[in-house]
Design a protein around this motif. Structure first.
Motif, mmCIF file in Angstrom:
data_model
loop_
_atom_site.group_PDB
_atom_site.id
_atom_site.type_symbol
_atom_site.label_atom_id
_atom_site.label_comp_id
_atom_site.label_asym_id
_atom_site.label_seq_id
_atom_site.Cartn_x
_atom_site.Cartn_y
_atom_site.Cartn_z
ATOM 1 N N LEU A 1 87.582 -2.766 91.811
ATOM 2 C CA LEU A 1 86.506 -1.449 92.040
ATOM 3 C C LEU A 1 85.841 -1.260 90.492
ATOM 4 N N ALA A 2 86.308 -1.075 89.347
ATOM 5 C CA ALA A 2 85.570 -0.198 87.939
ATOM 6 C C ALA A 2 85.004 -1.014 87.962
ATOM 7 N N ASP A 3 84.948 -2.691 87.645
ATOM 8 C CA ASP A 3 84.130 -3.758 87.325
ATOM 9 C C ASP A 3 83.058 -3.532 88.617
ATOM 10 N N LYS A 4 82.424 -3.288 89.684
ATOM 11 C CA LYS A 4 82.161 -3.782 90.627
ATOM 12 C C LYS A 4 81.189 -1.836 90.572
ATOM 13 N N LEU A 5 81.505 -0.335 89.957
ATOM 14 C CA LEU A 5 80.941 0.219 89.894
ATOM 15 C C LEU A 5 79.971 0.489 88.681
ATOM 16 N N ILE A 6 80.717 -0.315 88.045
ATOM 17 C CA ILE A 6 80.255 -0.593 86.467
ATOM 18 C C ILE A 6 78.763 -1.410 86.785
#
Length: 223
Positions: free
Chosen positions: A155-160
């Motif tokens: 999720l962190a990767d996708k938001l970035i």
């Protein structure tokens, strides 16, 4: 000569074809335009053309019988649709759906032209299978992420990635759950945790990245 008459040159693999093959592709192709949020193809339908995307983005996603969705990949300008390629080669129907995320323009090459070129043109065949192999590798990586990677890391990767350097992302919990192939409730809980930590701030239809560095540090666990 129209602006789209040389569309073949926008695809590196096709630009190396001999002149007669290029002329065949441009002569026999049709430029199609698809409005935003329109289904370009769907399950149970048979492809009649090979699609080469000139403008816009198409989201290819799988939908289960229970309505669960997962994004498989996106087709960007300058790319061909590997699912269409697979269906054309196997004479099979689509098993997933493609949705235009923006206004889309594509060159549609008829099935019979595709078949003839795959059989008779090594450079064209090389282009088709190179694109096919690349996307297949991407799909295996996506399966690995869904099956084995932590949701918070993904999720962190996708938001970035969705932010594209901006401070906020226009999205919803449901859209993020589709992107990551998990339940909406799981995404909601994880976003609440990110907000508790002060990394993000949520609003209706958007997520603001308050601490990009912390998100990036977590996302790096994907590396």
């Amino acid at each position: 000569m129209t602006e789209d008459s040389d569309w073949v040159e926008r695809f590196p693999g096709l630009s190396r074809l001999d002149l007669p093959t290029k002329q065949l592709l441009t002569k026999r192709s049709t430029i199609v335009r698809v409005p935003k949020n329109t289904m370009v193809f769907g399950p149970g339908k048979s492809p009649e053309n090979m699609l080469f995307l000139l403008d816009g983005t198409v989201r290819v996603q799988q939908v289960s019988e229970t309505g669960h969705q997962i994004v498989l990949y996106r087709i960007e300008a300058g790319q061909s649709c590997v699912l269409t390629t697979a269906c054309l080669l196997a004479y099979d129907d689509y098993s997933a759906e493609g949705i235009a995320e923006s206004v889309v323009k594509a060159a549609a090459v008829p099935r019979e032209v595709f078949d003839d070129l795959v059989a008779g043109s090594k450079p064209f065949r090389d282009f088709v299978f190179a694109a096919f192999s690349k996307r297949l590798t991407d799909l295996f990586l996506m399966i690995d992420e869904v099956a084995f990677q932590r949701v918070d890391v993904r999720l962190a990767d996708k938001l970035i990635k969705l932010s594209s350097g901006a401070d906020s992302v226009s999205t919803t919990h449901q859209k993020l759950s589709v992107e990551l192939g998990t339940a909406r409730e799981v995404i909601s809980r994880q976003l609440q945790e990110f907000q508790r930590r002060g990394w993000i701030e949520q609003a209706r239809g958007s997520v603001t990245l308050k601490d990009r560095q912390q998100l990036q540090t977590l996302a790096n666990h994907n590396a």
